[in-house]
Structures are given as C-alpha cells and as structure tokens.
Design a protein around this motif. Structure first.
Motif, PDB file in Angstrom:
ATOM      1  N   TYR A 243      79.312  24.094  67.224  1.00 16.44           N
ATOM      2  CA  TYR A 243      79.551  25.237  66.355  1.00 16.44           C
ATOM      3  C   TYR A 243      80.672  26.085  66.971  1.00 16.44           C
ATOM      4  CZ  TYR A 243      75.119  24.089  64.061  1.00 16.44           C
ATOM      5  OH  TYR A 243      74.109  23.450  63.367  1.00 16.44           O
ATOM      6  N   MET A 244      81.126  27.085  66.207  1.00 11.76           N
ATOM      7  CA  MET A 244      82.047  28.078  66.737  1.00 11.76           C
ATOM      8  C   MET A 244      81.498  29.437  66.324  1.00 11.76           C
ATOM      9  SD  MET A 244      84.601  30.462  66.671  1.00 11.76           S
ATOM     10  CE  MET A 244      85.054  30.671  64.941  1.00 11.76           C
ATOM     11  N   GLN A 245      81.378  30.355  67.280  1.00  9.18           N
ATOM     12  CA  GLN A 245      80.909  31.702  66.932  1.00  9.18           C
ATOM     13  C   GLN A 245      81.872  32.744  67.483  1.00  9.18           C
ATOM     14  OE1 GLN A 245      77.199  32.895  68.734  1.00  9.18           O
ATOM     15  NE2 GLN A 245      77.567  31.745  70.627  1.00  9.18           N
ATOM     16  N   SER A 282      81.391  27.238  61.589  1.00  7.21           N
ATOM     17  CA  SER A 282      81.849  28.500  62.191  1.00  7.21           C
ATOM     18  C   SER A 282      80.978  29.650  61.688  1.00  7.21           C
ATOM     19  CB  SER A 282      83.310  28.768  61.822  1.00  7.21           C
ATOM     20  OG  SER A 282      84.121  27.720  62.277  1.00  7.21           O
ATOM     21  N   ILE A 283      80.561  30.463  62.635  1.00  8.15           N
ATOM     22  CA  ILE A 283      79.701  31.611  62.323  1.00  8.15           C
ATOM     23  C   ILE A 283      80.449  32.861  62.768  1.00  8.15           C
ATOM     24  CG2 ILE A 283      77.454  32.688  62.785  1.00  8.15           C
ATOM     25  CD1 ILE A 283      77.000  29.518  63.906  1.00  8.15           C
ATOM     26  N   LEU A 284      80.861  33.659  61.802  1.00  8.09           N
ATOM     27  CA  LEU A 284      81.675  34.827  62.124  1.00  8.09           C
ATOM     28  C   LEU A 284      80.860  36.087  61.835  1.00  8.09           C
ATOM     29  CD1 LEU A 284      83.861  32.652  60.375  1.00  8.09           C
ATOM     30  CD2 LEU A 284      85.237  33.996  61.946  1.00  8.09           C
ATOM     31  N   ALA A 285      80.624  36.864  62.872  1.00  6.29           N
ATOM     32  CA  ALA A 285      79.814  38.074  62.691  1.00  6.29           C
ATOM     33  C   ALA A 285      80.629  39.150  61.972  1.00  6.29           C
ATOM     34  CB  ALA A 285      79.342  38.590  64.034  1.00  6.29           C
ATOM     35  N   HIS A 286      79.949  39.852  61.100  1.00  2.31           N
ATOM     36  CA  HIS A 286      80.433  41.077  60.438  1.00  2.31           C
ATOM     37  C   HIS A 286      81.285  40.825  59.186  1.00  2.31           C
ATOM     38  CE1 HIS A 286      78.510  43.059  63.708  1.00  2.31           C
ATOM     39  NE2 HIS A 286      79.290  42.444  64.586  1.00  2.31           N
TER      40      HIS A 286
END
Ligand code: GUN
Ligand code: ZN
Length: 453
Positions: A243-245, A282-286
């Motif tokens: 994953y990518m965070q 990909s998990i992008l916060a906000h």
C-alpha cells in the motif's frame, strides 16, 4: 524478545470451535446518502448465533435453529439482546501519537513542531517502540478496532515493533516506517539510501506474512525531498500488493508550503501522482481542500481518502465534503487520525463525521457511517473477502456492544422508535465504554468485564 511478547507469540492462532449469540448488524452494500428508511445494503439479524471455527466464521443461523452436528457441545457466548458487529477498520492513525493526543492550541504545522515531532523522537529506542506498540494495539482493541492502517515513526524499529505485536495476535495491520528526510528535527530524519534499505528489509520480513501488509509511508510532501519521493514511488511500483499512505491537502498553510516547495506540480496531489505514488492501494488522509481535477485523478486510480473528522475539527483544518467526493467517484473511508484526532473510538469519529456533514447541510445516516468503517473500508483496501462482514469464510474479527451506557443513553435507547433511530443514538452517544468484547481472528483480545470466551 521480552516475556510478555513471548507469551503473545506462543498463543495458538486457532482456538477451536465456539459460538456467540447476539443481534447481528452488518452490511452487504453501500447505503449511500439515502434516507435511513430507504437505504440499501443493511443486514439486521436479531437473535442469531454466529459459529466460529478457528480463525474464521463458519456459519450464522437463527438462535431458534438447532446447532449443526459437531457444534452441539461448543461453548456459546450468550449475549442475547446485545449487538454483534464486524470489528471496525481505522484507515489512518499514528501509533506514537497517543503520547500527544489532546494537545492544546495549534493548527497542523505548529502542532507537528511543538508536540508531535518531539514525541516521535523517543521511538528510536527499541524499548519505547515495543511498549508503545503493545499500548497502541491494545488501545485499538479496547475501542473495537480490529484492523488499521498505521503510521509509526521514521525509525525502522517502530514499524518492526507494531508488526511483531500484530503478528502474534494474527491482526490485520497495514504499516511501514515513515519516510522523512527534510524539514524535521535531528533524530527524526532518514536519508534516501538508508530509508530504502529499511523499507526493503521490512517488506522482506513482514509483507504478506500472517495478516500484515507493508505500506510505503510518505509522511507528507514537505518532509520528503524530491529524491526521496522518487524512491518511494519506485518502491511502491516494484512491490505489488504493498500500500501507499500519506497526507494530502489537510490545512491551508500546509498547502501554501507545498506550492512553494513544488512550484512545477499541478497541485499537492500531483506531487505524489507524478512520482507513481497514486494507485488503487493508496490511502491519502484528509483531502479537505482537493479540487475537481484531483478528485478525478483519485477516481481514475481507485485511490481512497481517509476522512478524519475528529482531527479536522480539533486542528481546525476544514470541513470535508464527503458527498461531493463520492458523487465524483472518490472512495472515502473513515479514520481517527489520532493524535490529531481526539479518540480512537470509531463511534466517536462517526459522531464527528455526522457533525462535519451537518455543517454542510448533509445528513450522514448511521447506516452509511457504519458501512464505511466495516465493509466500505474493507472494499477500498481490497480486503472484503477477509474483513468487514459477518459472513461464513470471513475472518472472525468481531465486536460485541451494549446499546446504552449511563442514564441518558439508556433513557434515549428505550425511546427509539425504529432500528435506525436506535443505532444512530448508539453511534452518537456511545464510545469505548459500550464495548463488551473484541475478537481478532477468533481470539478474544479485549473484554470489558467477566470472561466471555
Ligand atoms: N501531516 C503530516 N504529518 C501529520 C500528522 O502526524 N498528523 C496529521 N494530522 N497531519 C499530518
Ligand atoms: Zn495523520
């Protein structure tokens, strides 16, 4: 390895057969922003028995039906009248930030420099990392969260420690060492070469083992040089299944800084996209301040925004327009973002999500919120065969809840006129004190009072 981690590691992952009797709530599809009475996808199975065989759910049937052959003598956790749900999934949370949760008076960039960075330095010490990982994962379970996507610190040992504890309990955990090679204090920076080596070591040791997955973990664009972002993109592309965070477009001062640092990028999101860091995993916060083109890019890739309402309120970052994001095809999950967020309880975070939407004239039903922290997040992570539903074959990651704790909630619960009203008041008034027990892969990892299994 210390005595306590040895004890964890030696636990058998398979605890045999047992069953639990309760009222079952889960989701088979996205209820969307429909009015509660018309929402699709809600699965309510009052007074059912869920059978667990080893790590997995074996069967589900009405309590009135006779148990199948081979199951008549198994222990039954009798919680009739109480609520059984899949364990919750927190798609963005920082393990070391339990040390700074609820810190006064700042917005994002000052908050990082004043509180967060100094606290994260301590995790260079393997003992601090080990104790911190046990404290953090124990706290997740005590809040009903059984799967999480986690930022530890820049120190490889902090990621190792998390993976070790999660592995011993057969927990679904996605994490990676944080990448940051600039604009951070001494003791909290890596360099491109060492960071790459540490990531490859962690992938080799942990990725795909038990229920663990590695995430290329870029803190945010300002704390990585262009060279480090390029390395991160290469790593992400070279290791399928990782994953990518990261964080994106959270705070307006942050966005202005990114524009100064990356003047040729189309947008903040583009800083990541042009390095190959955006994909379905990909998990992008906000993503509070994304523009329409950014949302189209996320939709094309199937990437997800980890909406963090408690954090956005506490740090004064802004109001995320969830409905617009979804109407434009963006996957959205829910996250605590502790310590920017002020609670690990996904109930509290759902309550905050409701209020963030209410400020924008949108109503978030309990169905949509609960779907998002269970099957919705599981789908966006590509894990819906494993987690997020009460379904034979799924891993038995389960939470048991009481409907009301305390006078006010009990009174309100008794007056609920239909199921949504009851579930919504539980979600809004409840928190970790409503939790009776948490099971990870069929094993009890938290119980509130008397032994349940
Ligand atoms: N952006 C970069 N680092 C962080 C962090 O630790 N928390 C939040 N909320 N935003 C960030
Ligand atoms: Zn964060």
């Amino acid at each position: 390895m210390t005595d306590s981690s040895l004890a964890l590691a030696s636990r058998s992952p398979v605890s045999g057969r047992w069953a639990v009797r309760a009222d079952l709530l889960d989701f088979v599809d996205d209820p969307g922003f429909a009015a509660p009475a018309e929402a699709p996808g809600v699965r309510w199975r009052p007074d059912h028995v869920l059978l667990v065989d080893g790590e997995r759910i074996a069967a589900i049937q009405p309590a009135s039906a006779p148990l199948p052959e081979g199951w008549t003598d198994v222990p039954v956790v009798d919680r009739r009248g109480q609520l059984l749900m899949p364990g919750f999934i927190d798609t963005h949370v920082h393990s070391p930030q339990l040390d700074v949760i609820a810190s006064y008076g700042t917005e994002l960039l000052d908050w990082l420099n004043t509180y967060t960075f100094p606290a994260e330095k301590r995790y260079a010490d393997p003992e601090v990392s080990r104790v911190g990982a046990e404290r953090f994962l124990g706290a997740l379970w005590a809040n009903g969260t059984t799967s999480a996507v986690v930022f530890p610190t820049v120190h490889k040992v902090s990621a190792d420690a998390l993976f070790k504890v999660a592995s011993a309990r057969r927990m679904r955990l996605i994490a990676g060492k944080v990448l940051m090679d600039r604009h951070a204090p001494d003791g909290l920076r890596d360099d491109v070469e060492q960071a790459e080596k540490d990531c490859v070591d962690l992938i080799t040791q942990w990725h795909g083992r038990d229920r663990l997955a590695f995430a290329v973990t870029v803190r945010f664009a300002p704390t990585s040089t262009p060279e480090q972002l390029a390395m991160a993109g290469r790593l992400f592309q070279a290791h399928p299944g990782t994953y990518m965070q990261t964080h994106v477009s959270e705070n307006r001062d942050e966005i202005r800084w990114v524009e100064e640092l990356f003047p040729t990028a189309r947008s903040y999101l583009d800083v990541y996209d042009r390095e190959g860091l955006i994909g379905a995993r990909s998990i992008l916060a906000h993503g509070v301040w994304l523009n329409a083109e950014d949302r189209a890019v996320l939709r094309e890739y199937g990437a997800q925004i980890a909406h963090s309402p408690s954090s956005n309120l506490f740090l004064g970052s802004g109001l995320f327009d969830w409905m617009k994001a979804e109407h434009e095809g963006v996957n959205v999950s829910l996250a605590s973002d502790v310590g920017g967020g002020t609670s690990l309880s996904m109930l509290r975070n759902m309550g905050d999500a409701y209020k963030v939407q209410a400020m924008q004239g949108v109503r978030l039903s309990a169905w949509k919120a609960l779907y998002t922290v269970t099957l919705g997040a599981a789908r966006h992570l590509g894990l819906s065969d494993e987690i997020g539903r009460l379904e034979p074959g799924s891993v038995a990651d389960l939470t048991l809840w009481c409907w009301a704790k305390g006078q006010v909630a009990e009174h309100r619960d008794q007056l609920a006129r239909d199921l949504h009203e009851r579930v919504f008041s539980w979600m809004t008034l409840g928190d970790e004190r409503n939790l009776l027990a948490t099971y990870v892969a069929g094993n009890c990892v938290y119980q509130a009072d008397e032994p349940t299994h």
